[in-house]
Write a protein that holds these residues in place. Sequence first.
Motif, PDB file in Angstrom:
ATOM      1  N   GLY A   9     103.094  64.248 133.738  1.00  0.00           N
ATOM      2  CA  GLY A   9     104.392  63.617 133.873  1.00  0.00           C
ATOM      3  C   GLY A   9     105.342  64.473 133.294  1.00  0.00           C
ATOM      4  N   ASP A  10     105.562  65.633 134.071  1.00  0.00           N
ATOM      5  CA  ASP A  10     106.459  66.934 133.506  1.00  0.00           C
ATOM      6  C   ASP A  10     107.860  66.697 134.010  1.00  0.00           C
ATOM      7  OD1 ASP A  10     105.790  67.625 135.899  1.00  0.00           O
ATOM      8  OD2 ASP A  10     105.363  69.711 134.981  1.00  0.00           O
ATOM      9  N   ALA A  11     108.277  65.652 134.745  1.00  0.00           N
ATOM     10  CA  ALA A  11     109.428  65.525 135.348  1.00  0.00           C
ATOM     11  C   ALA A  11     110.590  65.146 134.281  1.00  0.00           C
ATOM     12  CB  ALA A  11     109.684  64.371 136.369  1.00  0.00           C
ATOM     13  N   GLU A  12     111.750  65.903 134.532  1.00  0.00           N
ATOM     14  CA  GLU A  12     112.966  65.411 133.340  1.00  0.00           C
ATOM     15  C   GLU A  12     113.785  64.689 134.193  1.00  0.00           C
ATOM     16  OE1 GLU A  12     114.114  69.501 132.326  1.00  0.00           O
ATOM     17  OE2 GLU A  12     112.401  69.727 131.263  1.00  0.00           O
ATOM     18  N   VAL A  13     114.916  64.281 133.429  1.00  0.00           N
ATOM     19  CA  VAL A  13     115.942  63.381 134.025  1.00  0.00           C
ATOM     20  C   VAL A  13     116.835  64.370 135.141  1.00  0.00           C
ATOM     21  CG1 VAL A  13     118.235  62.064 133.433  1.00  0.00           C
ATOM     22  CG2 VAL A  13     116.315  61.827 132.093  1.00  0.00           C
ATOM     23  N   THR A  14     117.003  65.333 135.050  1.00  0.00           N
ATOM     24  CA  THR A  14     117.727  66.056 135.762  1.00  0.00           C
ATOM     25  C   THR A  14     116.990  66.116 137.362  1.00  0.00           C
ATOM     26  OG1 THR A  14     116.465  68.124 135.254  1.00  0.00           O
ATOM     27  CG2 THR A  14     118.485  67.737 134.196  1.00  0.00           C
ATOM     28  N   ASP A  15     115.691  66.100 137.363  1.00  0.00           N
ATOM     29  CA  ASP A  15     114.843  65.790 138.592  1.00  0.00           C
ATOM     30  C   ASP A  15     115.017  64.525 139.339  1.00  0.00           C
ATOM     31  OD1 ASP A  15     113.406  68.413 138.014  1.00  0.00           O
ATOM     32  OD2 ASP A  15     112.354  67.136 136.538  1.00  0.00           O
ATOM     33  N   LEU A  16     115.795  63.542 138.580  1.00  0.00           N
ATOM     34  CA  LEU A  16     116.085  62.321 139.211  1.00  0.00           C
ATOM     35  C   LEU A  16     117.516  62.331 139.776  1.00  0.00           C
ATOM     36  CD1 LEU A  16     114.724  59.985 136.299  1.00  0.00           C
ATOM     37  CD2 LEU A  16     113.546  60.589 138.406  1.00  0.00           C
ATOM     38  N   ALA A  17     118.267  63.414 139.532  1.00  0.00           N
ATOM     39  CA  ALA A  17     119.695  63.390 139.962  1.00  0.00           C
ATOM     40  C   ALA A  17     120.061  62.912 141.433  1.00  0.00           C
ATOM     41  CB  ALA A  17     120.172  64.737 139.687  1.00  0.00           C
TER      42      ALA A  17
END
Length: 323
Positions: free
Chosen positions: A195-203
């Motif tokens: 799980g290497d997603a960051e909050v910026t990926d959720l934008a």
Amino acid sequence: MTTGNDLQELHDLPIFRFPAREDGPVDATGLPAPESVAWKIEVGSRDGHEEWEDAFDRFLAAVDTTRVRALIVGSWGSPSQVGPLDAIEALVAARDRLPALRRLFLGEFGFEESEISWIEQGDVTPLLEAFGELEDFGVRGGNGLRIGPLRHERLRRLKAETGGMSAETVRGVAACDLPALEHLDLWLGTPDYGGDAEVTDLAPFLAGSRLPSLKYLALRNSEMQDDICAALASAPVVARLDVLDVSMGVLTDDGATALLTGQPLTHLKSLDMHHNYLSDAMRTRLRDSLEPAGVAVDTDPGHAEEDEDEEDGEVWRYVAVGE
């Protein structure tokens, strides 16, 4: 924690397991009406068990599949070693025989068959492309999981359960054009399991411009739950949601404070924060602030507090579903 076989029904349809080959010949007269159940097709992992696609062929021969509304892909043999490519190809090849299919779940099995973080998945985009009338799609397992980008006119619910969702997968979902999607549920997981997603990926989800029909947003089961809540505090999408779900993760008072002191939340029907590391004072503050406005607030810590560890002065906290 792990997840077990938690599907008892696929929304309004009870699950019916299509008989295994070792159960003997299938008597079609003893089967339920094709449209009345969610059909689960699964095979064992021991030597001598049939392949999933062979079980699917028996299903196609025994059931009037033109009336089937819901289908669940259970174990395809060794889900911790081999992905569901053959099952996906078999489903795509049979799309013309399943014109009424509206609900599809891929990978419904419990930890006794494979821990969620061990499940080998694959690119499920061909399923969504093949079944243009599909309204509900769910998938379990994050290893190798890929979704999108694509456009789907009918899909209303999308759920991906993982112990770790890659940034590539999150970006793929975010790049999809899903004008009818009302319900999005992503279990983001932990870096330990990909799980290497960051909050910026959720934008793209937070901006609210990609999913015009969205009413239910769940971004949960992550170690970055505080950061997600901080981003949601000013995210345009929140103003048009009915349900916001930030449960199952490492949520502390910092994230809850950011969310509560951000934009108004009193329009929500439900705010789900279950499995959290909130203080009693913060749980009371959340309920006192939102419940008078009619918001159903779930602040149940569940087993989170019991799972909290401290070693050499460092506190360790865990998501609800990891390995």
